[in-house]
Enzyme design. Structure first.
Site, PDB file in Angstrom:
ATOM      1  N   HIS A  43     -17.365  15.139  14.605  1.00 53.38           N
ATOM      2  CA  HIS A  43     -17.478  13.916  15.403  1.00 53.38           C
ATOM      3  C   HIS A  43     -16.702  14.000  16.709  1.00 53.38           C
ATOM      4  CE1 HIS A  43     -18.364  11.426  11.501  1.00 53.38           C
ATOM      5  NE2 HIS A  43     -19.303  12.305  11.788  1.00 53.38           N
ATOM      6  N   ILE A  50     -14.689  11.205  21.367  1.00 52.88           N
ATOM      7  CA  ILE A  50     -14.654  11.017  19.921  1.00 52.88           C
ATOM      8  C   ILE A  50     -15.728  10.013  19.536  1.00 52.88           C
ATOM      9  CG2 ILE A  50     -13.210  10.355  17.953  1.00 52.88           C
ATOM     10  CD1 ILE A  50     -10.814  10.639  20.010  1.00 52.88           C
ATOM     11  N   CYS A  51     -16.531  10.397  18.577  1.00 57.78           N
ATOM     12  CA  CYS A  51     -17.567   9.486  18.090  1.00 57.78           C
ATOM     13  C   CYS A  51     -17.052   8.808  16.841  1.00 57.78           C
ATOM     14  CB  CYS A  51     -18.840  10.283  17.801  1.00 57.78           C
ATOM     15  SG  CYS A  51     -20.151   9.307  17.107  1.00 57.78           S
ATOM     16  N   LEU A  52     -16.423   7.653  17.032  1.00 57.95           N
ATOM     17  CA  LEU A  52     -15.816   6.961  15.890  1.00 57.95           C
ATOM     18  C   LEU A  52     -16.110   5.480  16.064  1.00 57.95           C
ATOM     19  CD1 LEU A  52     -13.916   7.013  13.405  1.00 57.95           C
ATOM     20  CD2 LEU A  52     -12.003   6.781  14.997  1.00 57.95           C
ATOM     21  N   HIS A 107     -22.530   9.178  13.885  1.00 51.81           N
ATOM     22  CA  HIS A 107     -23.013  10.148  12.909  1.00 51.81           C
ATOM     23  C   HIS A 107     -22.732   9.665  11.503  1.00 51.81           C
ATOM     24  CE1 HIS A 107     -22.030  12.698  16.512  1.00 51.81           C
ATOM     25  NE2 HIS A 107     -23.315  12.920  16.343  1.00 51.81           N
TER      26      HIS A 107
END
Ligand SMILES: [Zn+2]
Ligand SMILES: [Zn+2]
Ligand SMILES: [Zn+2]
Ligand SMILES: [Zn+2]
Ligand SMILES: [Zn+2]
Ligand SMILES: [Zn+2]
Lengths: 111, 607
Positions: A43, A50-52, A107
């Site tokens: 991620h 950052i994909c959070l 994701h």
């Protein structure tokens, strides 16, 4: 930031850059990894973005910088996959400088 | 607890007892900022407590067009619906624009009339089918993106985990969690959001009472402005959802100019419109009109952004209908004309996909083209700096009286005889291009040539529009000065409307010029027609520079003649384009025909 108990990140120190906007805490801070190394995680893009979800749509004003950093730390601690997001190269070549302007598909969170 | 919400009371407002109204800083309320110059100054939702407190049905709003009493008030009332009813009545009282206009093939709504008819009817349908409260139906519809079928499929069939948790939580919200009402709590304690000691909190039914009123309001407002309509209690994983009625309670005593409930509904309405193919909202800034297309043969593409400087001429729909071409140009409630197909302003004589290409190109190349100085140029003879303040492009230097053309800076005299020199981009020049660099330079030159003309006429339209807007005043003045009647000056109104519309057609014809193949057989004829059209427009425009009132009356026949000529030339140019494209006398080069551009990705969030 250091990550304990995960051999993937054992000897490294990571730096987060946190920009707090005037709408904080109602809108999330702008958070990304800066300086090398950028931790390898499914991620985390190689440009430090950052994909959070809690940095975007799942942010609540009840969060704070500490709880946010803990979330990132635990996201790293529980990771077992030594890889970048599948769309890393295409994302990094087109990414806006502010990760909040990117339209993330969050994701699958089971990783 | 100093104030409480009372079900049995007529008022939807908090009982204020000894409370001083608390402050809600609303300085970031950019939503009702500057009105568009085209706006009819509707008083959108100035919810007036006085009228809101009166529950007796008010006479339906009356207006020039259809008024509506669309929202049925005869259902058995549950407390939450009761509030919505009153909200509507309050708005009907203060908002006289709850109307829509029936056109052939489509309807134009104000945003509010759209909410009270289309949106509320959709909610009511679900409400009665599932026998649930209004607010529950609203949240369900929001969750299922206003897709009634998938909502009904999923409501009882709870197989999909993601949907199940939402629906179960929603049901919970309308049973036990719903029993207590939000109310004001006076208590000095620590607010978990701003981390300060505060004195005013809300009592939330979920017992998370440590958010001060200002923080809670800011939290909710941010969500709404972010187009998030399913709003949970800020506490992590708290299942409590704020309902429309809660919003009303939370913001009652705020100083917000626009009631938050109305903002909430308006934002929801816009998301609805974006999801439905047969609706579109007017792209004019701050217009908020909604169009419903009733003609099933038309579709449209929401992915296209409106041209940033798009000027949607507010001209009689009568004049538009004279253009007999198959573009779905619709007139919104506030009289803006736009293309339902691509949401651009009226773009005769360009097909939608060419206009779309052009607009995107202009966006991409805006930096390259920026150096074109749009408002001042130098007189080609004496080099005095000349600023343009009217729409006319036939310039006379105030110093040396040299007459020249603003667009090409050539002497005006030559525009009469070898007329198409001004419009024409000389392709021969680019014949000699050797290497790719040369070609791209030539291409840029060509683009700038046509973009310059496109932009010049756009600016001229704005200036002509100012004349149009003050026309009533001008005519009144003329009446007083000349002693003639209003009817005697009616020709001025016709002329300026035709002029603006024609200029818009001319403007878009340069977009067409850029994409047309110069080698095609019909191209020369097209350019000649374009030039004659342009000259007819400048001739008419020149007449509007006459300020002497006696002269205006004297030149009346000129006005009428020139206006008719402009109309004729416009019709002719559009015919040439239509016929040319049909017969391949005109063709486009290097353009892939209409494509469904699906490049816009949408944000998806995980469950
Ligand atoms: Zn607070
Ligand atoms: Zn709660
Ligand atoms: Zn409009
Ligand atoms: Zn169109
Ligand atoms: Zn001069
Ligand atoms: Zn010229």
């Amino acid at each position: 930031m250091k990550v304990a108990n995960n051999p993937l990140y054992s000897n490294e120190v990571y730096t987060l850059r946190i920009d707090i906007t005037s709408d904080y805490p109602f809108l999330p801070p702008i958070v990304r990894f800066v300086d090398l190394p950028i931790p390898v995680h499914p991620h985390i893009y190689s440009n430090g973005h950052i994909c959070l979800d809690i940095l975007g749509s799942a942010w609540s004003p009840i969060h704070n910088i500490h709880s946010m950093a803990v979330s990132i730390q635990s996201m790293l601690a529980s990771n077992t996959r030594n890889e970048r997001p599948p769309d890393n190269s295409s994302y990094v070549s087109h990414a806006p400088s502010n990760p909040q302007h990117a339209l993330f598909y969050y994701h699958d969170d089971t990783i | 607890m100093a104030a409480s919400y009372n079900d049995d009371d007529d008022s939807i407002y908090l009982q204020e007892s000894d409370e001083e109204p608390f402050e809600y800083d609303d300085d970031d309320d950019d939503d009702d900022a500057g009105e568009s110059e085209f706006l009819r100054h509707d008083s959108v939702g100035d919810c007036d407590p006085g009228s809101a407190a009166n529950p007796t049905p008010s006479p339906a709003a009356t207006g020039p067009s259809k008024s509506l009493s669309a929202y049925p008030a005869n259902n058995p009332i549950d407390p939450i619906d009761f509030q919505v009813d009153i909200l509507i009545k309050a708005n009907q009282d203060t908002d006289s624009s709850l109307n829509y206009i029936d056109h052939t093939g489509y309807k134009s709504f104000t945003l509010n009339s759209f909410i009270y008819t289309v949106l509320f009817n959709a909610i009511d349908d679900i409400k009665s089918i599932l026998n649930i409260p209004f607010n529950q139906a609203l949240l369900l519809l929001v969750y299922f993106n206003w897709n009634t079928d998938s909502l009904l499929d999923n409501y009882y069939n709870l197989d999909i985990i993601k949907n199940r948790s939402f629906i179960l939580n929603l049901r919970l919200n309308f049973t036990s969690l719903h029993n207590n009402k939000i109310s004001l709590l006076k208590d000095s304690k620590f607010c978990s959001i701003c981390c300060n000691y505060q004195s005013k909190f809300y009592f939330l039914p979920c017992n998370h009472n440590y958010f001060c009123i200002n923080c809670l309001r800011k939290y909710i407002k941010n969500k709404i402005l972010d187009n998030l309509f399913i709003i949970n209690c800020p506490e992590l994983n708290c299942p409590y959802l704020f309902k429309l009625s809660d919003l009303n309670n939370l913001f009652l005593i705020s100083k917000a100019k626009k009631p938050i409930t109305l903002l909430y509904l308006q934002k929801i309405a816009k998301s609805y419109i974006q999801l439905k193919k047969d609706y579109s909202y007017c792209p004019a800034p701050d217009c908020n009109s909604v169009i419903q297309n009733i003609n099933p043969n038309l579709t449209h593409d929401h992915s296209l952004f409106s041209f940033s400087s798009a000027l949607l001429s507010s001209i009689d729909s009568k004049t538009i209908q004279n253009l007999n071409i198959d573009l779905p140009i619709f007139t919104c409630y506030n009289n803006h004309n736009y293309c339902f197909n691509c949401r651009l302003e009226s773009h005769f004589p360009c097909p939608c996909y060419i206009s779309k290409l052009w607009v995107n190109k202009c966006k991409d190349d805006s930096e390259t083209a920026n150096w074109i100085n749009v408002n001042t140029k130098e007189c080609p003879k004496c080099i005095s700096s000349i600023e343009k303040n009217g729409g006319c492009n036939h310039m006379t230097c105030y110093k040396c009286f040299h007459q020249f053309c603003w667009i090409c800076l050539g002497p005006w005299a030559s525009h009469g005889s070898s007329y198409y020199q001004c419009n024409r981009y000389n392709e021969d020049d680019s014949k000699g291009a050797r290497d790719k660099k040369e070609i791209s330079k030539k291409l840029l030159k060509k683009y700038i040539h046509f973009f310059d003309r496109f932009q010049t006429h756009e600016i001229s339209i704005k200036q002509d529009f100012k004349i149009f807007k003050t026309m009533e005043k001008t005519i009144n003045n003329l009446q007083i000065k000349t002693g003639n009647s209003y009817i005697d000056f009616d020709f001025l109104k016709d002329s300026i409307q035709i002029l603006i519309q024609a200029r818009n057609v001319l403007k878009w014809s340069y977009c067409l010029s850029y994409y047309l193949t110069p080698e095609s057989n019909g191209f020369l004829i097209y350019e000649q027609n374009q030039s004659v059209f342009m000259n007819s427009i400048e001739d008419l425009s020149k007449l509007f520079e006459i300020k002497e009132y006696k002269q205006i009356l004297k030149r009346k026949s000129n006005f009428i003649e020139n206006t008719r000529f402009v109309s004729d030339r416009q019709k002719k140019l559009i015919e040439v384009v239509q016929d040319g494209l049909k017969t391949n006398f005109l063709s486009f080069k290097d353009i892939n025909t209409p494509s469904g551009d699906s490049s816009n990705t949408k944000t998806k969030t995980k469950a």
